[in-house]
Design a protein around this motif. Structure first.
Motif, mmCIF file in Angstrom:
data_model
loop_
_atom_site.group_PDB
_atom_site.id
_atom_site.type_symbol
_atom_site.label_atom_id
_atom_site.label_comp_id
_atom_site.label_asym_id
_atom_site.label_seq_id
_atom_site.Cartn_x
_atom_site.Cartn_y
_atom_site.Cartn_z
ATOM 1 N N GLU A 134 0.783 -1.232 0.000
ATOM 2 C CA GLU A 134 0.000 0.000 0.000
ATOM 3 C C GLU A 134 0.815 1.282 0.000
ATOM 4 O O GLU A 134 0.767 2.055 -0.936
ATOM 5 C CB GLU A 134 -0.961 0.002 1.190
ATOM 6 N N GLY A 135 1.531 1.571 1.062
ATOM 7 C CA GLY A 135 2.271 2.826 1.138
ATOM 8 C C GLY A 135 1.357 4.022 1.286
ATOM 9 O O GLY A 135 1.424 4.965 0.511
ATOM 10 N N ALA A 136 0.509 4.023 2.305
ATOM 11 C CA ALA A 136 -0.494 5.071 2.488
ATOM 12 C C ALA A 136 0.106 6.463 2.645
ATOM 13 O O ALA A 136 -0.501 7.442 2.245
ATOM 14 C CB ALA A 136 -1.369 4.750 3.704
ATOM 15 N N CYS A 137 1.311 6.570 3.187
ATOM 16 C CA CYS A 137 1.906 7.886 3.430
ATOM 17 C C CYS A 137 2.805 8.352 2.286
ATOM 18 O O CYS A 137 3.448 9.392 2.396
ATOM 19 C CB CYS A 137 2.689 7.877 4.735
ATOM 20 N N GLU A 138 2.842 7.599 1.207
ATOM 21 C CA GLU A 138 3.652 7.944 0.035
ATOM 22 C C GLU A 138 5.129 8.118 0.380
ATOM 23 O O GLU A 138 5.777 9.069 -0.018
ATOM 24 C CB GLU A 138 3.106 9.177 -0.669
ATOM 25 N N ALA A 139 5.660 7.167 1.149
ATOM 26 C CA ALA A 139 7.088 7.099 1.487
ATOM 27 C C ALA A 139 7.585 8.249 2.345
ATOM 28 O O ALA A 139 8.742 8.641 2.264
ATOM 29 C CB ALA A 139 7.936 6.982 0.213
ATOM 30 N N SER A 140 6.733 8.792 3.202
ATOM 31 C CA SER A 140 7.169 9.887 4.073
ATOM 32 C C SER A 140 7.424 9.433 5.509
ATOM 33 O O SER A 140 7.512 10.255 6.416
ATOM 34 C CB SER A 140 6.130 11.013 4.059
ATOM 35 N N LEU A 141 7.537 8.129 5.726
ATOM 36 C CA LEU A 141 7.781 7.558 7.052
ATOM 37 C C LEU A 141 6.711 7.950 8.061
ATOM 38 O O LEU A 141 7.011 8.303 9.199
ATOM 39 C CB LEU A 141 9.171 7.959 7.567
ATOM 40 N N ALA A 142 5.460 7.887 7.637
ATOM 41 C CA ALA A 142 4.355 8.238 8.529
ATOM 42 C C ALA A 142 3.362 7.091 8.693
ATOM 43 O O ALA A 142 2.289 7.292 9.242
ATOM 44 C CB ALA A 142 3.648 9.479 7.994
ATOM 45 N N CYS A 143 3.685 5.898 8.189
ATOM 46 C CA CYS A 143 2.801 4.736 8.360
ATOM 47 C C CYS A 143 3.647 3.471 8.271
ATOM 48 O O CYS A 143 4.856 3.539 8.065
ATOM 49 C CB CYS A 143 1.689 4.718 7.308
ATOM 50 N N SER A 144 3.010 2.331 8.407
ATOM 51 C CA SER A 144 3.733 1.063 8.294
ATOM 52 C C SER A 144 3.090 0.155 7.246
ATOM 53 O O SER A 144 3.300 -1.045 7.258
ATOM 54 C CB SER A 144 3.772 0.357 9.654
ATOM 55 N N THR A 145 2.321 0.726 6.328
ATOM 56 C CA THR A 145 1.583 -0.089 5.364
ATOM 57 C C THR A 145 2.445 -0.649 4.239
ATOM 58 O O THR A 145 1.965 -1.440 3.440
ATOM 59 C CB THR A 145 0.405 0.699 4.752
ATOM 60 N N CYS A 146 3.716 -0.279 4.182
ATOM 61 C CA CYS A 146 4.614 -0.869 3.181
ATOM 62 C C CYS A 146 5.596 -1.832 3.849
ATOM 63 O O CYS A 146 6.647 -2.153 3.297
ATOM 64 C CB CYS A 146 5.349 0.212 2.389
ATOM 65 N N HIS A 147 5.218 -2.336 5.008
ATOM 66 C CA HIS A 147 6.050 -3.265 5.774
ATOM 67 C C HIS A 147 6.326 -4.525 4.958
ATOM 68 O O HIS A 147 5.411 -5.120 4.394
ATOM 69 C CB HIS A 147 5.307 -3.602 7.075
ATOM 70 N N VAL A 148 7.592 -4.914 4.876
ATOM 71 C CA VAL A 148 7.997 -6.158 4.230
ATOM 72 C C VAL A 148 8.936 -6.909 5.172
ATOM 73 O O VAL A 148 9.513 -6.334 6.094
ATOM 74 C CB VAL A 148 8.709 -5.922 2.871
ATOM 75 N N ILE A 149 9.072 -8.202 4.914
ATOM 76 C CA ILE A 149 9.967 -9.043 5.703
ATOM 77 C C ILE A 149 11.077 -9.518 4.769
ATOM 78 O O ILE A 149 10.795 -10.056 3.691
ATOM 79 C CB ILE A 149 9.202 -10.235 6.308
ATOM 80 N N LEU A 150 12.311 -9.298 5.162
ATOM 81 C CA LEU A 150 13.464 -9.657 4.338
ATOM 82 C C LEU A 150 14.132 -10.921 4.859
ATOM 83 O O LEU A 150 13.993 -11.256 6.041
ATOM 84 C CB LEU A 150 14.485 -8.515 4.348
#
Length: 185
Positions: free
Chosen positions: A104-120
């Protein structure tokens, strides 16, 4: 002229500019935002340009970074990006061809959410620089957190990441409660 802002001030300034130009605040704030812009203290970007780099094909085969993604259903996909691609925006581009590769990336990469969380995978996690404090704070809010969790918006592809394995967590948290899935723009 206003002073050149520090990195922490830039985030506040971006918020002020967005609010000022969305007519939520009085003309005085709009005037202040314009003075920062004219002084070169902030540089706005056009939202439609966010992620446009990831839509461009690589200029040579040496720029290609191949890796695997395990989607939320456990299926593995071979993925190609290019050096310099932001993982979040690359996923937005990949979503056009496969809806199982959704980030998702709800905050458009501004470090204001965790919706782009991935596991490496552990090797890849060890190759990356340690997360900055703002990323750590957002990861604290991520669902399905692991010891190798990162935010996709903070991962920039490089040749060192060739062959990495990225796992999408089973779900992510957002403030929507009606089942709405925001689409990248």
């Amino acid at each position: 002229h206003p002073p050149h802002p520090t990195a922490s001030m830039r985030c506040w300034l971006r918020t002020c500019v967005r609010q000022a130009f969305s007519k939520r605040h009085p003309a005085a704030l709009q005037a202040q935002a314009r003075s920062f812009y004219r002084a070169g203290a902030i540089k706005p970007t056009l939202v439609p340009l966010h992620g446009s780099r990831e839509k461009q094909p690589p200029s040579s085969p040496d720029e290609v970074v191949s890796f695997q993604v395990k989607d939320r259903k456990g299926q593995t996909h071979d993925v190609k990006g290019k050096i310099g691609d932001n993982l979040l925006y690359l996923f937005h581009h990949l979503q056009e061809s496969s809806d199982t590769l959704y980030l998702e990336g709800a905050c458009e990469a501004s470090l204001a959410c965790s919706t782009c969380h991935v596991i490496l995978d552990q090797d890849t996690y060890d190759k990356l620089e340690y997360p900055v404090e703002e990323e750590d704070d957002m990861l604290d809010q991520a669902a399905c957190l692991t010891s190798t969790s990162r935010l996709g918006c903070q991962i920039i592809l490089s040749k060192e990441l060739e062959g990495m394995c990225v796992t999408l967590p089973p779900f992510s948290k957002n403030f929507y409660v009606d089942g709405h899935i925001p689409q990248p723009h």
